[in-house]
Design an enzyme around this catalytic site. Sequence first.
Site, PDB file in Angstrom:
ATOM      1  N   GLU A 184       0.826  -1.212   0.000  1.00 38.23           N
ATOM      2  CA  GLU A 184       0.000   0.000   0.000  1.00 38.23           C
ATOM      3  C   GLU A 184       0.857   1.257   0.000  1.00 38.23           C
ATOM      4  O   GLU A 184       1.516   1.572   0.994  1.00 38.23           O
ATOM      5  CB  GLU A 184      -0.910   0.015   1.232  1.00 38.23           C
ATOM      6  CG  GLU A 184      -1.811   1.234   1.279  1.00 38.23           C
ATOM      7  CD  GLU A 184      -2.724   1.254   2.490  1.00 38.23           C
ATOM      8  OE1 GLU A 184      -3.657   2.076   2.500  1.00 38.23           O
ATOM      9  OE2 GLU A 184      -2.516   0.444   3.420  1.00 38.23           O
ATOM     10  N   GLU A 279     -11.805   2.115   4.272  1.00 33.60           N
ATOM     11  CA  GLU A 279     -10.811   2.485   5.270  1.00 33.60           C
ATOM     12  C   GLU A 279     -10.838   3.992   5.517  1.00 33.60           C
ATOM     13  O   GLU A 279      -9.962   4.741   5.074  1.00 33.60           O
ATOM     14  CB  GLU A 279      -9.409   2.029   4.857  1.00 33.60           C
ATOM     15  CG  GLU A 279      -8.464   2.035   6.048  1.00 33.60           C
ATOM     16  CD  GLU A 279      -7.055   1.665   5.694  1.00 33.60           C
ATOM     17  OE1 GLU A 279      -6.437   0.926   6.471  1.00 33.60           O
ATOM     18  OE2 GLU A 279      -6.550   2.124   4.664  1.00 33.60           O
TER      19      GLU A 279
END
Length: 303
Positions: A184, A279
Amino acid sequence: MERRGFIKKIGLGSTLLGASGAMSIPSFAAQKAEPTFNMDFAPHFGMFRNSAPDGVVDQLKFMADQGFRSLEDNGMLGRSVEEQTLIAKTMESLEMRMGVFVIDGGENWKVSLTSGKQEFMDNFLATCRKSVEVAKRVNAKWMTVVPGYFERNLPIGVQTGNVIEAYKRAAEIFEPHGLVMVMEPLSDNPDLFLRHADQSYMICKAVDSPACKILYDIYHMQRNEGNLIATMEKTWEEIAYIQIGDNPGRKEPTTGEINYSNVFKYIHDKGFTGICGMEHGNAKPGVEGEKALIEAYRKVDIS
């Protein structure tokens, strides 16, 4: 989705459902389940704490009744085996998928895999081995990895080589089990090594394993480089997982500048059948804020 017999099916005592030991599931049983979202959006625990206050089972039941088909839980690795098992059995009963959890080896990620130091490599690989067992327990496929901070006394090419070597070693652990680590790129501060989609793409190509792919977090990528759809198009073949958050604020879609209706249409048109993890935080507090969040996702879901 049929919900009757839920508690009986998973066969777990009421003491696991909340601090009081009281089952809250029947309070939802009489409610009509909402239509399932077309995109596979995955909330996280705490997002609906006011609407479903009696523990993880209560929250999962609420998510499913609102039409969500998946869950992500960054902190799954730190949960007890008992709680991991409870979550997995509940999700199986609700026909929900497990999204990412984070391969978190403690504070060492701040020192970073970029350093090439053996102690950090050993800690990372040990955590990867532990993550295999957790992934099997909770029926997960994807796990988030981040290489950590820059090592300022090393050239960028050497740092990149160190990260590639670490991920090659990790891929050897995950690939036989059909598991995928998704790296990520982040925007939290300028000390972070992995920040861009093309950088992540290059590392994936170098590792050359189906166990090493990109987690494309739309919030972080909007902050770091923008041009979201064009960037996804260039790196699409290495993107395995997507996360959501509007900018500024890192809240639900429609609260910031990102045109999520267009972004989700692009993702859908590419044939993406994976999970889009939610998220982010809630823009408004309380039950009303949770209702507003769900309505925001109804607004931007593809038809």
